[in-house]
Design an enzyme around this catalytic site. Structure first.
Site, short mmCIF file in Angstrom:
data_model
loop_
_atom_site.label_atom_id
_atom_site.label_comp_id
_atom_site.label_asym_id
_atom_site.label_seq_id
_atom_site.Cartn_x
_atom_site.Cartn_y
_atom_site.Cartn_z
CB SER A 220 -0.86 -9.27 4.51
OG SER A 220 -2.13 -8.85 4.05
NE ARG B 79 1.44 -4.55 2.10
CZ ARG B 79 0.29 -5.18 2.20
NH1 ARG B 79 -0.71 -4.64 2.87
NH2 ARG B 79 0.12 -6.36 1.66
CG ASN C 191 6.70 -0.54 4.77
OD1 ASN C 191 7.62 -0.30 4.02
ND2 ASN C 191 5.80 -1.46 4.52
#
Lengths: 288, 156
Positions: A225, A229, A233
């Site tokens: 994660s 992440r 982004n």
């Protein structure tokens, strides 16, 4: 640069990959590779054919460059640091260091000589890598194309290799730190005796595999994660910059607006990456 | 978007940068910040102390001033008293002196008057003698009669 929008996007999303092409592979220009050769991939198929043992030179170059800028800048300031009235650069860097130090102290209870420097490295390095996203998308790839380099993606954090490389290193540190602070048995018990516990040994024995599955997933989810992440982004941000760049002269106000929003993303993602690392490490230390 | 050996390169450089930061960046900066914090704390304590000292010094100075003013007042009073005393003494002395001088002067005048009287008496006596002797030249025993005249003159 490509002639159509698809080509343009594909070009901007391709890495400068260096690796070994296997014998018998048909290259982009139609020639057949007779013997396995080490070369720079000219298109996505070639890059794919190079397999795992290939290096993305642009990614590595820009990530190393930003890392060196970070180290050099901080090292210079650290060397000339005086207890008197701080100079301009010194002031800025002290603000960052104090910010990181405060976050580490708030989150991580106890003393550790490596958590804070680790946090600072993550924050500054990820921030600088993300910052490259604000360089207009055509400048450096355009310069590279003009000087004969086929691809140049300058934002390292839009490359999952980079984010995964960092998060896997953190994962190893995490396991090492758990073992260091709780011992091997403590590490094993943290994987097997939570979240379900029972006083009866027999019931506990049945619960252990369930716990193991749950905790292993939790453990593995952490680096994944963390990496995805940041990658998600920044990749999305870059993609939107590319799409905005496609619309011609009207891009300027849009580009500006997105860049302003993106400044937030850049700092925020660096901060989140740092904070989650500290949180994971402090969770590894404290017994549940 | 291929996963490849870049992961390894990134990991290695990450470890290197962490090590570098741990070794050469974090400790000196934190030490510098702690030094500064200590310096500022020390300065604050010092200034606090200095303030207290200043207050104390002001109080002391006030006291000193009051004492000095009191002293000056007493000295001034004493001086005034002494001055008036001196003046009074001088007045008394001057009066005494005046009286003395007057006394001397009157004494002198008296003496002079007496002398003049003596001289006049003697002259008068000799004149009388001369006059009488011319009138009664032959009948007069000069020494016997001059004694008589002298006695008379002394009774004048």
């Amino acid at each position: 640069m490509g002639n159509s929008a698809t080509d343009y996007i594909v070009h901007h999303l391709s890495h400068l990959t260096y690796g070994c092409l296997p014998a018998g592979f048909e290259r982009a220009d139609g020639s057949i590779v007779s013997n396995a050769i080490y070369t720079i991939a000219q298109n996505a198929q070639e890059a794919k054919a190079m397999g795992f043992w290939a290096l993305q030179i642009d990614t590595l170059f820009w990530s190393l460059l930003t890392g060196i800028i970070f180290c050099g800048l901080f090292f210079c300031v650290a060397r000339s640091l005086s207890a008197g009235v701080p100079k301009r650069w010194q002031n800025a860097i002290e603000v960052i260091v104090e910010f990181v130090d405060k976050n580490v102290k708030d989150t991580f209870h106890g003393t550790s000589c490596f958590i804070a420097p680790l946090a600072l490295t993550i924050f500054m390095w990820v921030f600088l890598m993300n910052l490259l996203d604000l360089v207009p998308v055509d400048w450096i790839p355009g310069l590279a194309s003009a000087s004969g380099i086929p691809y140049m993606r300058i934002v390292p954090s839009t490359d999952p290799n980079v984010t995964l490389g960092m998060s896997l290193t953190i994962f190893i540190l995490l396991i090492g730190y758990t073992v260091y602070s709780r011992g091997v048995l403590g590490f094993i018990s943290s994987l097997t005796l939570h979240p379900f516990q029972h006083k009866n040994m027999l019931v506990q024995a049945i619960l252990i595999p369930i716990n193991l599955i749950l905790e292993t997933i939790t453990l593995i989810a952490k680096p994944i994660s963390l990496a995805l992440r940041l990658f998600g982004n920044l990749y999305a941000g870059e993609l939107i910059f590319i799409l905005i760049a496609l619309i011609g002269y009207y891009q300027l106000p849009l580009h500006f607006t997105w860049a302003v929003f993106h400044i937030l993303v850049i700092v925020l993602q660096a901060f989140i990456f740092m904070m989650l690392t500290i949180v994971y490490l402090s969770m590894a230390k404290d017994s549940h | 978007m291929n996963l490849n050996a870049t992961i390894i390169g990134q990991s290695l450089s990450f470890i290197f940068f962490i090590w570098f930061c741990m070794k050469f960046i974090w400790p000196p900066i934190i030490r510098g910040l702690e030094d500064r914090a200590k310096k500022i704390a020390d300065s604050l304590i010092f200034s606090e102390k200095a303030k207290i000292q200043l207050d104390q010094a002001e109080v002391d100075a006030k006291k000193c001033l009051e004492v000095a003013q009191l002293e000056a007042k007493t000295i001034l009073d004493q001086a005034r008293k002494r001055a008036s005393g001196l003046i009074d003494a001088a007045k008394i002395q001057a009066k005494e002196e005046a009286v003395r001088i007057q006394a001397i002067a009157s004494k002198e005048t008296e003496q002079e008057i007496n002398q003049a009287k003596d001289v006049l008496r003697k002259r008068l006596a000799s004149l009388v003698i001369a006059g009488v002797s011319t009138v009664i030249a032959e009948q007069i025993d000069e020494t016997k009669h001059s004694q008589l005249i002298d006695q008379l003159a002394a009774n004048l």
